[in-house]
Scaffold this active site. Sequence first.
Site, PDB file in Angstrom:
ATOM      1  N   SER A  92       0.868  -1.184   0.000  1.00  0.00           N
ATOM      2  CA  SER A  92       0.000   0.000   0.000  1.00  0.00           C
ATOM      3  C   SER A  92       0.900   1.228   0.000  1.00  0.00           C
ATOM      4  CB  SER A  92      -0.859  -0.005   1.261  1.00  0.00           C
ATOM      5  OG  SER A  92      -1.447   1.260   1.484  1.00  0.00           O
ATOM      6  N   TYR A 111      -2.387  -1.126  10.340  1.00  0.00           N
ATOM      7  CA  TYR A 111      -2.245  -1.255   8.889  1.00  0.00           C
ATOM      8  C   TYR A 111      -0.866  -0.764   8.433  1.00  0.00           C
ATOM      9  CZ  TYR A 111      -3.871  -1.252   4.005  1.00  0.00           C
ATOM     10  OH  TYR A 111      -4.043  -1.501   2.662  1.00  0.00           O
TER      11      TYR A 111
HETATM   12  N1  LIG Z   1      -8.777  -1.051  -0.860  1.00  0.00           N
HETATM   13  C1  LIG Z   1      -7.819  -0.164  -0.693  1.00  0.00           C
HETATM   14  O1  LIG Z   1      -8.052   1.028  -0.487  1.00  0.00           O
HETATM   15  C2  LIG Z   1      -6.398  -0.604  -0.781  1.00  0.00           C
HETATM   16  C3  LIG Z   1      -6.054  -1.925  -0.665  1.00  0.00           C
HETATM   17  N2  LIG Z   1      -4.744  -2.302  -0.684  1.00  0.00           N
HETATM   18  C4  LIG Z   1      -4.396  -3.694  -0.482  1.00  0.00           C
HETATM   19  O2  LIG Z   1      -4.911  -4.471  -1.539  1.00  0.00           O
HETATM   20  C5  LIG Z   1      -5.183  -5.795  -1.088  1.00  0.00           C
HETATM   21  C6  LIG Z   1      -6.586  -6.204  -1.504  1.00  0.00           C
HETATM   22  O3  LIG Z   1      -7.508  -5.285  -0.946  1.00  0.00           O
HETATM   23  P1  LIG Z   1      -9.064  -5.232  -1.324  1.00  0.00           P
HETATM   24  O4  LIG Z   1      -9.313  -5.988  -2.557  1.00  0.00           O
HETATM   25  O5  LIG Z   1      -9.461  -3.820  -1.223  1.00  0.00           O
HETATM   26  O6  LIG Z   1      -9.666  -5.997  -0.069  1.00  0.00           O
HETATM   27  P2  LIG Z   1     -10.956  -6.938   0.051  1.00  0.00           P
HETATM   28  O7  LIG Z   1     -11.384  -6.836   1.473  1.00  0.00           O
HETATM   29  O8  LIG Z   1     -11.937  -6.646  -1.036  1.00  0.00           O
HETATM   30  O9  LIG Z   1     -10.344  -8.375  -0.231  1.00  0.00           O
HETATM   31  C7  LIG Z   1      -9.529  -9.048   0.651  1.00  0.00           C
HETATM   32  C8  LIG Z   1      -9.867 -10.516   0.594  1.00  0.00           C
HETATM   33  O10 LIG Z   1      -8.979 -11.214   1.499  1.00  0.00           O
HETATM   34  C9  LIG Z   1      -9.781 -12.089   2.301  1.00  0.00           C
HETATM   35  N3  LIG Z   1      -9.165 -12.336   3.602  1.00  0.00           N
HETATM   36  C10 LIG Z   1      -9.157 -11.522   4.686  1.00  0.00           C
HETATM   37  N4  LIG Z   1      -8.578 -12.131   5.709  1.00  0.00           N
HETATM   38  C11 LIG Z   1      -8.198 -13.364   5.292  1.00  0.00           C
HETATM   39  C12 LIG Z   1      -7.592 -14.479   5.922  1.00  0.00           C
HETATM   40  N5  LIG Z   1      -7.252 -14.450   7.207  1.00  0.00           N
HETATM   41  N6  LIG Z   1      -7.379 -15.585   5.195  1.00  0.00           N
HETATM   42  C13 LIG Z   1      -7.747 -15.639   3.899  1.00  0.00           C
HETATM   43  N7  LIG Z   1      -8.339 -14.625   3.254  1.00  0.00           N
HETATM   44  C14 LIG Z   1      -8.565 -13.498   3.939  1.00  0.00           C
HETATM   45  C15 LIG Z   1     -11.077 -11.335   2.466  1.00  0.00           C
HETATM   46  O11 LIG Z   1     -12.122 -12.166   2.921  1.00  0.00           O
HETATM   47  P3  LIG Z   1     -13.322 -11.496   3.800  1.00  0.00           P
HETATM   48  O12 LIG Z   1     -13.942 -10.465   2.901  1.00  0.00           O
HETATM   49  O13 LIG Z   1     -14.204 -12.619   4.131  1.00  0.00           O
HETATM   50  O14 LIG Z   1     -12.639 -10.867   4.975  1.00  0.00           O
HETATM   51  C16 LIG Z   1     -11.300 -10.809   1.060  1.00  0.00           C
HETATM   52  O15 LIG Z   1     -11.926 -11.756   0.245  1.00  0.00           O
HETATM   53  C17 LIG Z   1      -4.958  -5.768   0.431  1.00  0.00           C
HETATM   54  O16 LIG Z   1      -3.698  -6.269   0.740  1.00  0.00           O
HETATM   55  C18 LIG Z   1      -5.026  -4.297   0.756  1.00  0.00           C
HETATM   56  O17 LIG Z   1      -4.312  -3.976   1.927  1.00  0.00           O
HETATM   57  C19 LIG Z   1      -3.737  -1.405  -0.879  1.00  0.00           C
HETATM   58  C20 LIG Z   1      -4.023  -0.083  -1.041  1.00  0.00           C
HETATM   59  C21 LIG Z   1      -5.368   0.434  -0.986  1.00  0.00           C
HETATM   60  C1  LIG Z   2       0.790  12.142   2.289  1.00  0.00           C
HETATM   61  C2  LIG Z   2       0.081  12.747   1.115  1.00  0.00           C
HETATM   62  C3  LIG Z   2      -1.218  12.445   0.833  1.00  0.00           C
HETATM   63  C4  LIG Z   2      -1.972  11.442   1.631  1.00  0.00           C
HETATM   64  C5  LIG Z   2      -2.075  10.161   1.314  1.00  0.00           C
HETATM   65  C6  LIG Z   2      -2.797   9.188   2.075  1.00  0.00           C
HETATM   66  C7  LIG Z   2      -3.352   9.559   3.386  1.00  0.00           C
HETATM   67  C8  LIG Z   2      -2.964   7.958   1.554  1.00  0.00           C
HETATM   68  C9  LIG Z   2      -3.706   6.885   2.123  1.00  0.00           C
HETATM   69  C10 LIG Z   2      -3.723   5.695   1.499  1.00  0.00           C
HETATM   70  C11 LIG Z   2      -4.446   4.533   1.931  1.00  0.00           C
HETATM   71  C12 LIG Z   2      -5.562   4.628   2.880  1.00  0.00           C
HETATM   72  C13 LIG Z   2      -4.052   3.331   1.431  1.00  0.00           C
HETATM   73  C14 LIG Z   2      -4.608   2.076   1.759  1.00  0.00           C
HETATM   74  O1  LIG Z   2      -4.007   1.037   1.591  1.00  0.00           O
HETATM   75  C15 LIG Z   2      -1.926  13.114  -0.290  1.00  0.00           C
HETATM   76  C16 LIG Z   2      -3.159  13.754   0.266  1.00  0.00           C
HETATM   77  C17 LIG Z   2      -2.325  12.125  -1.362  1.00  0.00           C
HETATM   78  C18 LIG Z   2      -1.119  14.214  -0.974  1.00  0.00           C
HETATM   79  C19 LIG Z   2       0.321  13.923  -1.050  1.00  0.00           C
HETATM   80  C20 LIG Z   2       0.849  13.736   0.327  1.00  0.00           C
END
Ligand SMILES: NC(=O)C1=CN([C@@H]2O[C@H](COP(=O)(O)OP(=O)(O)OC[C@H]3O[C@@H](n4cnc5c(N)ncnc54)[C@H](OP(=O)(O)O)[C@@H]3O)[C@@H](O)[C@H]2O)C=CC1
Ligand SMILES: CC1=C(/C=C/C(C)=C/C=C/C(C)=C/C=O)C(C)(C)CCC1
Length: 259
Positions: free
Chosen positions: A155, A168
């Site tokens: 992330s 996180y």
């Molecule tokens: N969405 C966002 O804003 C962002 C996401 N990411 C990363 O992207 C990846 C995917 O995220 P996203 O698609 O949004 O998430 P989702 O919640 O849509 O998908 C995650 C999946 O993983 C499953 N899961 C959770 N816990 C376990 C476990 N213990 N064992 C097996 N499976 C599990 C969930 O099942 P269940 O739903 O039943 O819990 C779900 O199906 C993550 O690593 C996330 O941190 C990175 C940046 C931003």
């Molecule tokens: C620092 C910073 C920002 C904040 C970013 C944040 C707070 C991102 C959060 C991301 C998440 C929630 C990811 C999940 O996996 C802005 C506003 C983009 C502008 C540029 C500087």
Amino acid sequence: ILSAVINTVIRPRLKCIEGELCLITGAGGVLGRLFALEFAKEGAHLVLWDCNTAANEQTAALARELGVQVHVYTVDLSQRHSIYHTADRVRQEAGQVSILVNNAGVVAGRRLLECPDELLERTLLVNCHALFWMTKAFLPQMKSSNHGHIITVASALGLFSTACVEDYCASKFGAVGFHESLTHELHAENLNGIKTTLVCPYIVDTGMFEGCEIRQELRSLIPPLEPLYTVQQSMQAILSEQQMICIPRLMYIPFLTRA
Ligand SMILES: NC(=O)C1=CN([C@@H]2O[C@H](COP(=O)(O)OP(=O)(O)OC[C@H]3O[C@@H](n4cnc5c(N)ncnc54)[C@H](OP(=O)(O)O)[C@@H]3O)[C@@H](O)[C@H]2O)C=CC1
Ligand SMILES: CC1=C(/C=C/C(C)=C/C=C/C(C)=C/C=O)C(C)(C)CCC1
């Protein structure tokens, strides 16, 4: 970062992964499902892992429509033994995994002092510890053929931090450190046939941060990313064997300046 800049200027050749076996964790979730479908479009056979059996089966059905073989496993990534047991089954039933997409992730979504300890721990187990066990389970086969690719979906919050997501950030900073160290190790061992890619997206519209305080503040700054855009950008980076991608590119700035 240098390779990301070069890849932006010179469109690199994308590798062919037809017939390879690709394991995706969190395949029932939003990004996991899209990854599965994109890998299927490239002709890769799939091994799909999730704790949510119904959602995972749905992903499998969609992928099978694209003509690839799909194996589905229900697994709890917060349990080391569940990972090792399921990995054994995969080796026996599906064969040798050459592409590993560590995508599953969770967030506690509550203020630290109000959050049950178990929920905080779970974030570290799923987002970080599982990377050790997945890699220990599948890297040996990749090493024996000096061929493979390990993708870490971290992330932007693995590169810089913000308020109210301690669990996180800790887990994703851990994931980034894991990716970097593993990359160094493979290089030091001359295992240049095994690639690594780190994916660092800004918030994506998947519902994961629904209900988290952070979400409302962010909406007014930069809108969340589209899930499909996020996965397509990630696929470009993976298929061009880029070591790291920030989505959008703006996320390189707080990383480089450690804002
Ligand atoms: N969405 C966002 O804003 C962002 C996401 N990411 C990363 O992207 C990846 C995917 O995220 P996203 O698609 O949004 O998430 P989702 O919640 O849509 O998908 C995650 C999946 O993983 C499953 N899961 C959770 N816990 C376990 C476990 N213990 N064992 C097996 N499976 C599990 C969930 O099942 P269940 O739903 O039943 O819990 C779900 O199906 C993550 O690593 C996330 O941190 C990175 C940046 C931003
Ligand atoms: C620092 C910073 C920002 C904040 C970013 C944040 C707070 C991102 C959060 C991301 C998440 C929630 C990811 C999940 O996996 C802005 C506003 C983009 C502008 C540029 C500087």
